[in-house]
Design an enzyme around this catalytic site. Structure first.
Site: not given
Ligand code: SDX
Length: 393
Positions: A270, A328
């Site tokens: 998140h 989710d």
């Molecule tokens: C919602 O904003 C809101 O409030 C949204 C929401 C709402 O109610 O409106 O809460 C609803 O959208 C919830 C989120 C739903 N999305 C997902 O579940 C999709 C999977 N999650 C990722 O796409 C991701 O976690 C995000 C987009 C949700 C958040 O991304 P961030 O905070 O920008 O995290 P990041 O991309 O900076 O990740 C940090 C690290 C990275 O690795 P490194 O580059 O440091 O090696 O964590 C990894 C990312 O690759 N990572 C994940 C991951 N999420 C982040 N790796 C594997 N699986 C994941 N789900």
């Protein structure tokens, strides 16, 4: 500062906004609607009461609640001509594309008579949107399966009415199950608002120009559709179905960790929560309640999801990145148990988030100091240069 350019840190403050609606503490995993913990509102399980709270800032008293429920129930029908918009779509069109189109089309029915500077008009627009979204979502479903549209019934509660419009047919009434209806109310409460997430920021930005609120909500629906946002519930269920069994979890986790793979654990992580999303815990409890009511407590996908969550929460990759289940992760399993098709999961999210969008739109548009949104950028492109004749390029 990148050396070439310096930027005014203050400009970032113009990108944010003041809001009194929802508070999130990402480190503690706390979520409050108008100061009330999400756990208390979910336990109460009354979606329209939470709608009133988000919209007006206070929980309703008996008279206020009766009036609000009456107003919403009398705006659940859509203009009879709206059905022609549905008939233009392919039967297999994704429901979110249908919702973007039909909610946008609603603007055409409420444009000339709508003065957003009139508080009464703002109030009625908000109620119309909250009331009509379930009808449009159910119509999108009925159209996709070739069944006739089912009209809302004023005597039914919000969620019961939605289940009726989704699953009744002219030949047979849907049998309302109060446990499932209460579970749906709770699911809607958990999705109702979440401060300045991507889709809410979209609605605020669109609304800041004075655009028609129905068109602004259509813009929010478009943004919510993305798999990184509201589309994650659909993607999380597909992910669980692809993993298939607990034995396949280690291989899946390996793929997630592989820098060269784009595999993500959908429903995890998140932008704000760097702790457990409080909604995910409540969603898991609701999921178990619904499965137990249906005698499906041994549902393999639910067991797989809980095993996957346990493994991920003990794995250094996820722990070090502060990745926890979000709203989710379990919502797809419980919606599937309610009989909602996967393609409609994000439509349910949109139906619930409509209250957050309209409450945030109303807060923004009612602010006398409000100006059109204009986020700035950090320019990292070319400095000034001279056009050369094409022969010299
Ligand atoms: C919602 O904003 C809101 O409030 C949204 C929401 C709402 O109610 O409106 O809460 C609803 O959208 C919830 C989120 C739903 N999305 C997902 O579940 C999709 C999977 N999650 C990722 O796409 C991701 O976690 C995000 C987009 C949700 C958040 O991304 P961030 O905070 O920008 O995290 P990041 O991309 O900076 O990740 C940090 C690290 C990275 O690795 P490194 O580059 O440091 O090696 O964590 C990894 C990312 O690759 N990572 C994940 C991951 N999420 C982040 N790796 C594997 N699986 C994941 N789900």
């Amino acid at each position: 500062a990148t050396g070439m350019f310096t930027y005014d840190p203050g400009f970032m403050s113009t990108a944010a906004c003041n809001s009194a609606i929802t508070y999130i503490d990402g480190d503690k995993g706390e979520l409050l609607y108008r100061g009330y913990p999400i756990e208390q509102l979910a336990a109460k399980g009354d979606f329209l009461e939470s709608c009133y709270l988000l919209l007006n800032g206070e929980l309703p008293n008996t008279a206020q609640k009766e009036e609000f429920v009456y107003m919403v129930s009398r705006h659940t029908m859509v203009h009879e001509q709206m059905q022609f918009f549905f008939r233009g779509f392919r039967r297999d069109a994704h429901p979110m594309s249908v919702l973007v189109g039909t909610v946008g089309a609603l603007a055409s029915f409420y444009h000339d008579s709508l003065d957003i500077n009139n508080p009464r008009h703002r109030e009625v627009s908000a109620i119309r949107l909250i009331a009509k979204m379930p009808t449009l979502v159910a119509m999108a479903y009925k159209y996709s399966i070739g069944q006739p549209f089912v009209y809302p019934k004023n005597e039914l509660s919000f969620s019961a009415n939605f289940m009726h419009m989704m699953f009744s047919t002219p030949c047979e009434e849907y049998k309302i199950n109060d446990v499932l209806v209460r579970a749906l109310d709770r699911i809607l409460i958990l999705h109702a608002d979440h401060e300045q997430n991507a889709s809410t920021s979209t609605v605020r930005l669109a609304g800041s120009s004075g655009a028609n609120p129905f068109a602004c909500i259509a813009a929010g629906i478009a943004c919510l559709w993305g798999p990184a946002h509201g589309g994650a519930n659909e993607a999380a269920l597909s992910m669980l179905e692809q993993i298939g069994s607990v034995d396949n979890i280690p291989e899946f986790i390996r793929q997630v960790k592989d820098k060269n793979s784009s595999v993500k654990l959908m429903g995890f992580g998140h932008r704000v929560y760097k702790n457990y999303d409080p909604r995910a815990k409540l969603m898991r409890e609701t999921c178990y309640e619904v499965l137990a009511e249906l005698g499906l407590e041994n549902d393999p996908l639910f067991k797989l999801a809980m095993a996957l969550e346990k493994i991920a929460l003990e794995d250094e990759y996820f722990v070090s990145r502060k990745l926890y289940p979000n709203v989710d992760f379990y919502s797809g399993i419980v919606q599937r148990a309610l009989g909602i098709p996967t393609a409609l999961f994000t439509g349910i999210f949109a139906m619930a988030r409509t209250i957050g969008w309209v409450a945030q739109w109303k807060e923004m548009i009612s602010d006398p100091e409000q100006k059109i949104g204009r986020p700035r950028q950090l320019f990292v492109g070319e400095t000034t240069r001279t056009v050369k004749p094409i022969a010299e390029r």
